[in-house]
Enzyme design. Sequence first.
Site: not given
Ligand code: F6P
Length: 521
Positions: A188, A194, A247-248, A333
């Site tokens: 997002k 990661e 995101g969730r 979360e």
């Molecule tokens: O660190 C938590 C978080 O921000 C979640 O809320 C989210 O789903 C996840 O990291 C991954 O975030 P992104 O989709 O921005 O890579």
Amino acid sequence: MTRDEHFKKLEDLATKSIGIADLFKTEPRRMENFVLREGPLRADFSKQAISQSAKEALLSLAAACHLEEWRAKLFAGEKVNTSEDRAVLHMALRGVGGSTAVKKDVADMRDHMAAFARKIREDGKFKNIIHIGIGGSDLGPRLVADAFAANGEPSLTLRFAENIDGASVNDAISGLDPKETLAIVVSKSFGTQETKMNGDAVRNWLAETLGDKAGDHMLAVTANRTGAEAFGIPSDQIFDFWDWVGGRYSVWSAVGLSLQIAYGPESFDQFLKGAAAMDMHFRDQPLQDNLPVMMAMVGIWNRNVLGYSSLAVIPYAQRIRKLAAFLQQLEMESNGKRITRDGEEAGLTCPIIWGDEGTNGQHAFFQWLHQGTPGAPVDFVAVLNDHSARPDHHTALLANCFAQSEALMLGKSEHVVREELGDRTDADAIAPQKTFPGNRPSTTLTLDELSPFALGHLIALYEHKVFVQGVIWNVNSFDQWGVELGKVLATKILSELKTGDTGDHDPSTTALMSLFKDASS
Ligand code: F6P
């Protein structure tokens, strides 16, 4: 009555509680009053330690917390995510609510995704997809990918790379031919460490074989188009979603692109339809007939009145074995908060969510559920239809599921144990060990089948449950500031580990950093 007075009333009712099993005797209509069904999903709350009067008091609490007003605000697209100044419109992704502009954006994206998925499936050039993402950009797609397989294997091999541990990306690429592999980088924010490292690693792996054609094998899904472009994904290979999708709560968006490609747009459409049906149920049903409301209020009773600190979620269905992991993010979360929307101490909020699939869990932690202190309420989730083409296994699976909730409720008294032991000389020592206290609460959710529609129903049920509990606890369920501090410190420590700078840390952290430096020198 104030909110505190409602809680006081609930506590009084709890002190007068009789055992769950006895509630079936004193409440002849318990099965009518504590079982709700919507489409393929049936929820049996009758094995909760909640009397009819307690249920009514819980619903009064919900009304006193202005649940109906909050629900209306949510569906009207008001900015209920106040700390991030955002609306919360994941329901619009399944066609429920949203302004005309939102509806158009969603429809365009769904057409674009479906057309793209069909093209990839028909072309046959790609045989593998690597889905790269973490948290909400990983857990939903993983759970759903497994579940969709109940109705047939995917047309393409689907792998996931989420963890920053290099083993994750190594496993994802292992044995795949880069020429036949499409990587989808899902983030997002497009700022997640990661995901960017894993995206880079896969791109380098593709480039070893494909050279400068590697970029043709990479897509991005994001709400930060600029970030994805800066990462090197060409503009026409980016699928958008929007800041009003948490995101969730994002599996319904282009985050589900890999699912569409692997399992076909029709399955994905059914999945969205199943969620939409639950959205409409939640939006339109009065509180007393409303599944997410009932589920949420059962959780409030167990957490805030009975004081349980965790909730075990046990799917008796191998294909949804990742349900607890998914719900850990969704619930913890969202509602793992200590401060209310008004900046006050919130008191007890989200319990720990944990679990593993039945029957495996029976041979691991069920001892604790039955005889440990204090135990935990359980959500059992079972699928009535067999998807394994092994009817004997399926019957045994469900027999185990039903037996566990019955055993948790009934327990086994010392009296019965003593009768079984007869005149054994060690009866005094052994009887307490073999006694089960019982009166341990559980809900059993059953799906008629593990169709994409039913799965959509199930996930949307938990999403709305989380919303309702957020209203009762008066927390913002849609931000996640608690994940930030660790990320900032990790960035600092990473730089120090690379440069050899010792930085300014506590003695324990300094020693850990030295250990790593010694091991890697
Ligand atoms: O660190 C938590 C978080 O921000 C979640 O809320 C989210 O789903 C996840 O990291 C991954 O975030 P992104 O989709 O921005 O890579």
